[in-house]
Design an enzyme around this catalytic site. Structure first.
Site, short mmCIF file in Angstrom:
data_model
loop_
_atom_site.label_atom_id
_atom_site.label_comp_id
_atom_site.label_asym_id
_atom_site.label_seq_id
_atom_site.Cartn_x
_atom_site.Cartn_y
_atom_site.Cartn_z
N GLY A 22 3.04 0.20 -3.67
CA GLY A 22 2.96 -0.91 -4.60
C GLY A 22 3.43 -0.49 -5.97
O GLY A 22 3.97 0.61 -6.15
N GLY A 23 3.20 -1.37 -6.93
CA GLY A 23 3.67 -1.08 -8.27
C GLY A 23 2.91 0.04 -8.95
O GLY A 23 3.35 0.57 -9.97
N THR A 60 0.32 4.70 -0.85
CA THR A 60 -0.87 4.84 -0.03
C THR A 60 -0.50 5.64 1.21
O THR A 60 0.54 5.40 1.83
CB THR A 60 -1.44 3.47 0.38
N ASP A 120 -7.19 -10.16 -5.30
CA ASP A 120 -5.90 -10.05 -4.61
C ASP A 120 -6.03 -10.36 -3.12
O ASP A 120 -5.49 -9.64 -2.28
CB ASP A 120 -5.36 -8.63 -4.80
#
Length: 712
Positions: A54-55, A59, A180
């Site tokens: 992600g930004g 992970t 989210d």
């Protein structure tokens, strides 16, 4: 060749240019230089593969070599600006967020494990470690269905709502907003087919705050809110101003449901001019579900449901009859006293587990015995009324429990002046105390009703009126409620908060936890039984786990798990050097117990002697659980040959009403080897016979100590 993974963790064969599931251009992915598969971080976590990006970082799926190479998830954050100030503030904020994640103890939320910092190739990294959830995201499931021309049905999304809304109720009660929610952040867990909520936005909030506020210290004393959330899923006010509330998560959940139902993305369902949702053109839903989704998606936050419990109640409309203790004061009095032909449908409780039927993990091998409380698929039916709970079992090997609601006595509410000031004050005190203890209202009512009916079986089929003729019965109900609050107060705050929400998955999780210190589920249940029956002795010998009182038993066992792991009721017996016996002693409070373990060997002789009064029960289990030498026994001695190697368990539990002393002596000796006499050489002409030594007791090896000097 190495498989290729997109930023969302989808697996693709070597040489792929585009992700087969989401279509991402794999050639545009950044090259990973520092963290490669096979690398060990923190002397503990071995990188298996990258599963997401992600930004704010990547992970990884990793193996924990300190926990038998158990899989877990490691999330990376490496600030682009590597100044001492930025790194310090980032770590401070991460630590603060980690404390929040650590408090979230729910079977449908990955457990937070650790936060650590390390330098890798001259660059500082922060890593957050969580449990790994084996399963597929709902986005992956949807993409797989789209390829077959299918999508999620109303029945399936209803079940998803029923199973995930209690999770949101729980995190919101802890002051946490997810921020989210989307199909990418919901995983259908393979083990039990329950949805799991992942990727909390709190960590992203920390990262973004570091990026916006601390790169230039002192510039912004009150920085603007950080905007987080997926476009289309997050409500407008969250994307515009960063403002979040429980209804923000409910909005995102409703969008997620629409995406699953229609196979379309939010931008294809939202009218950009009117900002109204046009899902009706794509799918036909029942009126109730349609109304619920529309209210969850209301443009004005004040028009939405304000809590997950409100959504659950809207999905399960039913007339609810409250006993006077929990009566909403604005509710009009009942017009008549009538026989209630059936209990009201299940009213979902707050915060923990799925409320609709779902697959339950199989029973533990070697579960509880007929002398103990046995488990099966736990079905707790929230009944607002005093209910007769019927059940059928096929056997003790884990058969299904059929909960058959029967006619119930319900107590309508009076909000009028018919109640005396004394009664109103009494009910108000009970309500305040229940809330202070953090006990769910729906569970509390069910529990009081059950116990009240058991004490007053003649009331079956009769509704308590709000008039003076039943004033004494209402007082008896309130007295029962007060007594139960006294009894529930001995539980920990966490155990009380989860009452009404325990399931078989908690049982499985506890087993894993105590197994880590070589304690089995039988010994755990021995301690839980003792504590529970000390407070509720009238339940001994009854089948109660499918009733509200069974949830209280779960609460006591939960606290015993915590106590075992903390070492307050657990001890490993280690023999002194050269010794073959050990004596331990102590004091047991009423309902108290202790588990002791000793690592012994097959073939050894175990001698056991317990000095305690007859109200102290003793259980002895073999490492595999196949042999139960003693179980809830008043026998004080045991002499036996051990059948296997491993940790033997000794569970001591008190049924006394006052504190008692105990002294347990354990002796373990190995059998002496059989000596074979040395043959005497036959004399010859060239050699004279040598004297042959006669075996004596001093040639026999002494018994060997039986322990390993390690800490569990």
């Amino acid at each position: 060749m190495t498989k290729i993974y997109c930023s969302r963790g989808h697996e693709n064969p070597p040489g792929s240019r585009f992700c087969l599931q989401c279509g991402e251009n794999l050639l545009d992915l950044p090259v990973i230089y520092g963290i490669q598969p096979g690398l060990t971080l923190g002397d503990r976590y071995v990188i298996v593969r990258q599963i997401g990006q992600g930004g704010f970082g990547r992970t990884y799926l990793v193996e924990d070599i300190n926990r038998f190479r158990e899989f877990c998830v490691l999330k990376e954050f490496s600030p682009q600006v590597q100044t001492a100030y930025v790194l310090q503030k980032a770590e401070e904020l991460f630590q603060r967020e980690a404390e929040v994640l650590y408090k979230l103890q729910h079977p449908q939320i990955p457990r937070f494990r650790e936060l650590f910092r390390m330098n890798l190739q001259g660059k500082e990294y922060l890593f957050l470690v969580q449990d790994y959830v084996e399963g597929q995201t709902y986005n992956s499931l949807l993409n797989a269905r789209k390829q077959q021309g299918l999508r999620f049905t109303e029945t399936e999304v209803r079940q998803l709502l029923q199973q995930i809304l209690p999770v949101l109720e729980y995190i919101h009660s802890m002051g946490v907003i997810h921020r989210d929610i989307s199909p990418d952040n919901l995983i259908l867990r393979t083990a039990d087919q329950l949805p799991v909520l992942i990727d909390f936005g709190g960590v992203k909030q920390v990262v973004a705050t570091v990026a916006s506020q601390y790169y230039q210290p002192g510039v912004a004393q009150t920085p603007a809110p950080t905007l987080l959330g997926k476009i289309g899923f997050a409500p407008p006010e969250q994307m515009q101003s960063g403002a979040v509330s429980p209804h923000s998560d409910l909005y995102a959940l409703a969008v997620t449901i629409l995406v699953l139902l229609t196979s379309k993305q939010p931008q294809d369902l939202l009218d950009n001019y009117t900002l109204s949702w046009k899902w009706q053109q794509e799918v036909s839903l029942s009126p109730i579900l349609g109304q619920v989704l529309n209210k969850m998606l209301a443009p004005r936050p004040s028009d939405r449901y304000q809590s997950a419990s409100q959504v659950l109640h809207a999905l399960n409309p039913a007339p609810v009859y409250y006993p006077p203790t929990q009566a909403p004061m604005e509710q009009p009095p009942a017009t008549s006293a009538t026989f209630a032909v059936a209990p009201s449908p299940h009213t979902p409780p707050a915060p923990q587990t799925p409320i609709s039927p779902s697959p339950v993990p199989p029973q533990q091998t070697g579960g509880l015995t007929p002398a103990k409380t046995l488990f099966a698929a736990l079905a707790v039916v929230g009944v607002v009324g005093i209910t007769v709970w019927g059940l059928t079992r096929n056997n003790h090997g884990g058969g299904n429990i059929a909960v058959t609601p029967t006619p119930s006595v319900t107590q309508p509410v009076d909000a009028s002046s018919q109640y005396s000031p004394e009664e109103k004050q009494r009910k108000a005190r009970l309500s305040d105390r229940r809330q202070q203890l953090g006990i769910s209202q729906s569970f509390y009512i069910d529990l009081v009703n059950q116990i009240f009916w058991q004490r007053n079986p003649s009331l079956q089929g009769r509704t308590l009126s709000d008039g003076k003729e039943d004033e004494s019965l209402r007082a008896a109900w309130d007295k029962t409620a007060d007594e139960l609050l006294d009894k529930l107060s001995v539980l920990s705050a966490n155990a009380r908060q989860q009452l009404g929400n325990y399931t078989a998955s908690d049982r499985d999780r506890w087993k894993v936890q105590v197994n880590q210190v070589n304690v089995g589920s039988r010994a755990l249940y021995d301690l839980g039984d003792a504590a529970f029956y000390n407070v509720f002795p009238q339940q001994r010998g009854k089948e109660f786990l499918d009733q509200p009182i069974g949830q209280v038993w779960y609460g006591f066992v939960s606290d015993k798990v915590t106590a075992i792991l903390a070492g307050s009721v657990f001890q490993k017996i280690v023999f002194d050097a050269g010794a073959t016996n050990k004596t331990v002693s102590g004091t047991l409070k009423p309902g108290g117990g202790k588990v002791l373990i000793a690592e012994l060997a097959q073939g050894q002789t175990l001698e056991l002697n317990l000095k305690a009064n007859s109200q102290v029960l003793l259980s002895v289990y073999s490492p595999s659980g196949k042999v139960r030498f003693l179980e809830d026994s008043t026998k004080r001695t045991l002499s036996t040959e051990l059948p296997e190697n491993g940790f033997y368990e000794f569970a001591i539990a008190s049924t006394a009403s006052s504190s008692v002393e105990y002294q347990l002596s354990i002796t373990a000796t190995s059998p002496a080897p059989i000596e074979t006499p040395t043959p005497t050489p036959t004399p010859t002409e060239t050699s004279s016979p040598s004297p042959t030594p006669t075996p004596t007791e001093t040639n026999t090896p002494s018994p060997t100590p039986t322990s390993i000097e390690t800490t569990p």
